[in-house]
Design a protein around this motif. Structure first.
Motif, PDB file in Angstrom:
ATOM      1  N   GLN A   1       0.853  -1.309   0.049  1.00  0.00           N
ATOM      2  CA  GLN A   1       0.045   0.011   0.029  1.00  0.00           C
ATOM      3  C   GLN A   1       0.841   1.214  -0.089  1.00  0.00           C
ATOM      4  OE1 GLN A   1      -1.419   1.366   3.538  1.00  0.00           O
ATOM      5  NE2 GLN A   1      -3.062   2.212   3.023  1.00  0.00           N
ATOM      6  N   ARG A   2       1.842   1.142   0.880  1.00  0.00           N
ATOM      7  CA  ARG A   2       2.938   2.572   0.864  1.00  0.00           C
ATOM      8  C   ARG A   2       3.556   2.528  -0.279  1.00  0.00           C
ATOM      9  NH1 ARG A   2       1.327   6.007   5.043  1.00  0.00           N
ATOM     10  NH2 ARG A   2       1.186   4.876   6.947  1.00  0.00           N
TER      11      ARG A   2
ATOM     12  N   ARG B   1       1.351   3.853  -3.207  1.00  0.00           N
ATOM     13  CA  ARG B   1       0.955   5.479  -3.105  1.00  0.00           C
ATOM     14  C   ARG B   1       2.191   6.235  -3.419  1.00  0.00           C
ATOM     15  NH1 ARG B   1      -1.492   6.204   2.916  1.00  0.00           N
ATOM     16  NH2 ARG B   1      -3.094   4.856   1.740  1.00  0.00           N
TER      17      ARG B   1
ATOM     18  N   GLU C   1       5.063  10.136   2.380  1.00  0.00           N
ATOM     19  CA  GLU C   1       4.939   8.651   2.371  1.00  0.00           C
ATOM     20  C   GLU C   1       6.190   7.917   2.490  1.00  0.00           C
ATOM     21  OE1 GLU C   1       2.159   6.907   2.431  1.00  0.00           O
ATOM     22  OE2 GLU C   1       0.901   8.758   2.830  1.00  0.00           O
TER      23      GLU C   1
ATOM     24  N   PHE D   1       6.893   5.160   4.947  1.00  0.00           N
ATOM     25  CA  PHE D   1       7.350   3.720   4.540  1.00  0.00           C
ATOM     26  C   PHE D   1       8.624   3.246   5.159  1.00  0.00           C
ATOM     27  CE2 PHE D   1       9.834   1.202   1.095  1.00  0.00           C
ATOM     28  CZ  PHE D   1       8.769   0.146   0.875  1.00  0.00           C
TER      29      PHE D   1
ATOM     30  N   GLN E   1       7.781   2.106   8.348  1.00  0.00           N
ATOM     31  CA  GLN E   1       7.118   0.343   8.088  1.00  0.00           C
ATOM     32  C   GLN E   1       8.129  -0.656   7.907  1.00  0.00           C
ATOM     33  OE1 GLN E   1       3.082   0.584   7.894  1.00  0.00           O
ATOM     34  NE2 GLN E   1       3.885  -1.406   8.945  1.00  0.00           N
TER      35      GLN E   1
END
Length: 501
Positions: free
Chosen positions: A413-414, A417, A433, A437, A440
């Motif tokens: 998802q990241r 995006r 983002e 990321f 994450q």
């Protein structure tokens, strides 16, 4: 036919420990001798995986600067968290780096190879059903076992010795009747491993092959038993190897005899006379599994269920535990059958039942997580909606968050995006983002497709700045991606290309 691997070569490699302390290739050639494509491939997988562990220990954990006690703790923590994630008695050495599966023997070898890189001495031992290491035996004396290991209860150890002796009775010519406890234990140690006897790296490598032979025997894969025991015997001559070879030969012969049903009926009669005989219980369980697998391969699910009922009703009185083993084995085989047939709903229903029966069982947690996440990916194609649904499931089942597929959902998802924002020229939001990321990545070190989503995110940022003719950040983002995937050909090509600007 491949050439026979010379015993002298293996012995030469095994006896050169000081020279091999910094020679990973030498140790791996002992574990995977020969230059056939399969052996070269396996050797390379383990080599690359271990070199990555060594780099992280040295540069991220700064293990070289720590005390021996701290080094051992860092090695254990790094391997347990990053490589040894799912216990599987049938795992081979390279499986730890392919999918995080291991058994006690492969865990010990990987720990030993890592200790050698940091010049930490160790001793190897086999304690009944598993192996372990004693690191720094003259100093800290730290016991290193695999992550799923549990304390050995004396009663379980006694039960293990008695059940092993029932196997010995079937395969050796000695009279083993009427033994007292001390005599029985003496026979066990003669035909197995003594828990207080130190083992070399070579002997540990032989034990690894023996463990895989035991797993193959338990699953009725008798040609594999022979192949694994042949490998073990090249490294060490041990009575336990011959006991298992003889037992495998007896089992293979019984499966081929024409009166199979009569043979099984005879086994049940013997077992009802001696209800505590673990060998007979295991033999009948194995025969049941052979027959149910044949039925499931023919898609005869109901026939497999009827077979279970016939076996269960012939068990000795009071052996409900064996009936439970039959039922569990059938559930696991059905789970595999439904997965192979693409019947995900049926497989997921079984996984939920298994988990509810044993919620602390890590294997059942894994099945439920895998199948749930596969189903979610089928139902939700939008990345944001998929993350929302996966997060809801992870809140209900916290162990889901440790699954590789869950990590892939979040990273995907990241990454997508970030790609879309930079492609639309939205630099500010893209950088926000990208920061998220990175966080994450740090929070979810696992993931089957981690390298793919890392490449997607950082290459998107690099391409944006290259298009803006701002070459310094374009190069920096490729360098950052290479930290996560240092041998990626595309990233290396991009690095070479951008070095010219």
């Amino acid at each position: 036919m491949a050439p026979i691997r010379p015993l002298l070569l293996i012995l030469a490699l095994a006896c050169s420990f000081p020279a091999l302390a910094d020679n990973l290739d030498g140790r791996l050639r002992l574990l995977f001798p020969g230059d056939a494509p399969t052996e070269v491939s396996e050797r390379r997988v383990v080599e690359k995986g271990l070199e990555n562990i060594f780099r992280q220990l040295r540069y991220s954990d700064k293990a070289d600067r720590k005390s021996t006690k701290k080094q051992i703790a860092l090695i254990r923590e790094r391997l347990h968290r990053q490589v040894l994630r799912q216990y599987d008695p049938g795992a081979d050495l390279a499986d730890a780096f392919r999918d995080g599966t291991y058994n006690d023997a492969t865990a010990v070898l990987l720990l030993a190879l890592t200790l050698e890189q940091f010049q930490i001495p160790y001793e190897g031992y086999v304690d009944h059903w598993e192996s372990y290491l004693l690191a720094d035996p003259a100093g800290q004396r730290v016991e290193l076992r695999h992550p799923a290991a549990r304390p050995h209860d004396p009663q379980n150890a006694l039960r293990y010795r008695r059940e092993y002796l029932s196997l010995v009775r079937q395969t050796v010519e000695e009279d083993l009747t009427g033994l007292d406890d001390a005599q029985a234990d003496s026979i066990f140690f003669r035909y197995y491993y003594r828990p207080d006897r130190r083992l070399t790296f070579l002997q540990l490598s032989a034990y690894q092959q023996f463990r895989l032979a035991q797993h193959a025997y338990a699953n009725g894969q008798f040609p594999q038993v022979k192949a694994r025991l042949d490998e073990a015997s090249i490294r060490e001559n041990r009575r336990a190897f011959q006991v298992l070879a003889d037992a495998s030969h007896l089992q293979q012969s019984s499966l081929k005899q024409p009166d199979a049903e009569g043979y099984i009926t005879g086994l049940f009669e013997l077992w009802r006379e001696d209800a505590t005989n673990g060998y007979l219980a295991a033999t009948l369980l194995r025969h049941f599994d052979e027959r149910q697998q044949a039925l499931l391969e023919a898609a005869e699910v109901e026939a497999a269920r009827r077979l279970l009922d016939r076996y269960a009703e012939r068990r000795p009185a009071g052996r409900d535990d064996w009936k439970a083993e039959l039922e569990l084995l059938q559930q696991l085989r059905l789970l595999n059958h439904y997965q192979a047939s693409g019947e995900i709903d049926a497989a997921l229903h079984l996984a939920q039942n298994l988990y509810q029966s044993q919620p602390d069982n890590s294997n059942f947690q894994h099945y439920l997580a895998e199948l749930t996440l596969v189903q979610l990916r089928r139902e939700y194609t939008d990345p944001d909606e998929l993350v929302e649904r996966a997060a809801a499931v992870a809140e209900q089942y916290p162990f889901m968050a440790e699954n590789d597929r869950y990590a892939d959902i979040l990273l995907r998802q990241r990454a997508l995006r970030i790609r879309d924002l930079f492609a639309a020229g939205e630099e500010g939001r893209g950088l926000e983002e990208l920061k998220a990321f990175r966080e994450q990545l740090a929070a979810t070190p696992q993931g089957n497709d981690r390298a793919l989503w890392t490449l997607t995110a950082f290459v998107a940022a690099s391409n944006y700045y290259f298009g803006e003719r701002n070459y310094a950040p374009a190069r920096a983002y490729i360098e950052e991606a290479l930290q996560f995937d240092p041998e990626n050909d595309f990233l290396l090509h991009q690095q070479d290309l951008l070095s010219r600007y």
